[in-house]
Design a protein around this motif. Sequence first.
Motif, PDB file in Angstrom:
ATOM      1  N   PHE A   1     111.088  49.771  -4.894  1.00 24.04           N
ATOM      2  CA  PHE A   1     111.069  48.355  -4.544  1.00 24.04           C
ATOM      3  C   PHE A   1     111.140  47.590  -5.865  1.00 24.04           C
ATOM      4  O   PHE A   1     110.228  47.675  -6.697  1.00 24.04           O
ATOM      5  CB  PHE A   1     109.794  47.979  -3.799  1.00 24.04           C
ATOM      6  N   LYS A   2     112.223  46.864  -6.075  1.00 19.09           N
ATOM      7  CA  LYS A   2     112.461  46.228  -7.363  1.00 19.09           C
ATOM      8  C   LYS A   2     111.629  44.955  -7.516  1.00 19.09           C
ATOM      9  O   LYS A   2     111.338  44.261  -6.534  1.00 19.09           O
ATOM     10  CB  LYS A   2     113.940  45.868  -7.507  1.00 19.09           C
TER      11      LYS A   2
ATOM     12  N   GLU B   1     112.470  41.058  -1.751  1.00 15.63           N
ATOM     13  CA  GLU B   1     111.753  40.544  -0.580  1.00 15.63           C
ATOM     14  C   GLU B   1     111.185  41.694   0.237  1.00 15.63           C
ATOM     15  O   GLU B   1     111.848  42.721   0.432  1.00 15.63           O
ATOM     16  CB  GLU B   1     112.684  39.700   0.291  1.00 15.63           C
ATOM     17  N   LEU B   2     109.946  41.516   0.711  1.00 19.17           N
ATOM     18  CA  LEU B   2     109.317  42.489   1.598  1.00 19.17           C
ATOM     19  C   LEU B   2     109.115  41.816   2.944  1.00 19.17           C
ATOM     20  O   LEU B   2     108.248  40.948   3.078  1.00 19.17           O
ATOM     21  CB  LEU B   2     107.976  42.960   1.006  1.00 19.17           C
TER      22      LEU B   2
ATOM     23  N   ILE C   1     102.650  36.481  -2.241  1.00 24.61           N
ATOM     24  CA  ILE C   1     102.753  36.026  -0.857  1.00 24.61           C
ATOM     25  C   ILE C   1     102.914  34.512  -0.860  1.00 24.61           C
ATOM     26  O   ILE C   1     102.073  33.792  -1.408  1.00 24.61           O
ATOM     27  CB  ILE C   1     101.506  36.432  -0.054  1.00 24.61           C
ATOM     28  N   PHE C   2     104.016  34.040  -0.265  1.00 26.26           N
ATOM     29  CA  PHE C   2     104.298  32.610  -0.200  1.00 26.26           C
ATOM     30  C   PHE C   2     104.142  32.169   1.258  1.00 26.26           C
ATOM     31  O   PHE C   2     104.972  32.544   2.107  1.00 26.26           O
ATOM     32  CB  PHE C   2     105.717  32.318  -0.686  1.00 26.26           C
TER      33      PHE C   2
ATOM     34  N   VAL D   1     108.041  41.399  -4.048  1.00 23.81           N
ATOM     35  CA  VAL D   1     107.447  42.217  -5.107  1.00 23.81           C
ATOM     36  C   VAL D   1     107.295  41.335  -6.341  1.00 23.81           C
ATOM     37  O   VAL D   1     108.229  40.616  -6.719  1.00 23.81           O
ATOM     38  CB  VAL D   1     108.344  43.428  -5.434  1.00 23.81           C
ATOM     39  N   SER D   2     106.131  41.349  -6.953  1.00 23.02           N
ATOM     40  CA  SER D   2     105.889  40.490  -8.111  1.00 23.02           C
ATOM     41  C   SER D   2     106.813  40.850  -9.270  1.00 23.02           C
ATOM     42  O   SER D   2     107.073  42.032  -9.538  1.00 23.02           O
ATOM     43  CB  SER D   2     104.442  40.641  -8.595  1.00 23.02           C
TER      44      SER D   2
END
Length: 237
Positions: A26-27, A31-32, A63-64, A71-72
């Motif tokens: 997960f880069k 987006e998750l 988380i927005f 992913v940060s």
Amino acid sequence: MATIVRVTASEEIYQTLRSEILSLRFKPGEELNLQLLSTQLQVSRSPVRDALMRLASDNLVDIFPQKGTRVSLINLKQVEEERFLRKSLEESAVKKFIYQGREEHFANMDRAIDNQILAMQHNDFITFLDEDDHFHSNIFNGIGMQRIWSIIKAQGGNHHRIRLLSFSEKNVLSNIIDQHKNMLDALRNKQLDVMLNLEDKHLSKLLQETESMVGRYPAYFKQENSYSGLQLRVANQ
């Protein structure tokens, strides 16, 4: 009687997602999607949401509200904080291990080096990093402070990801193996000053490699306008 460890669905999902992020499958910035993850993992949304909340507290996802989860990006200030934490604790551990380390610990470190050589030959960066951690964890195991190593691992997500990225740089893997061999030799011969000098160089080398990685993967890094700890700036995109 062996202890039975029960793992909840939320814990299992947390560990799975954390592994995907730390391995860079997960880069940074990816987006998750909560619904998509729930479908792929064949679970309800609730344990996935709980796992994402834990990952947010690890600084590994952002988380927005009403917008989604990503992913940060790698935060250079946090990288430096995590590196400082590890360096401080590991240097203290070395000062005890130099007198308490036994041949079984040295043999484990030898095996970790051998496995790193095999991983380098197969360009298996993830196994190489796992064995790198195995090498260093023996210092904490040898003084009975495995929990301290667990704390370093739990708090080191940004540091972990940038270490993995650095493995694509020329000669980084072979240099790490040479450093590990020299460190093990110093430990076996109880040369504390030599070991601390090697440890300082080993854990500080990322400072020199970071600028190159920021230039190569600018989209993976958080833009920082005020922090000067690493004397770096991520270019505007």
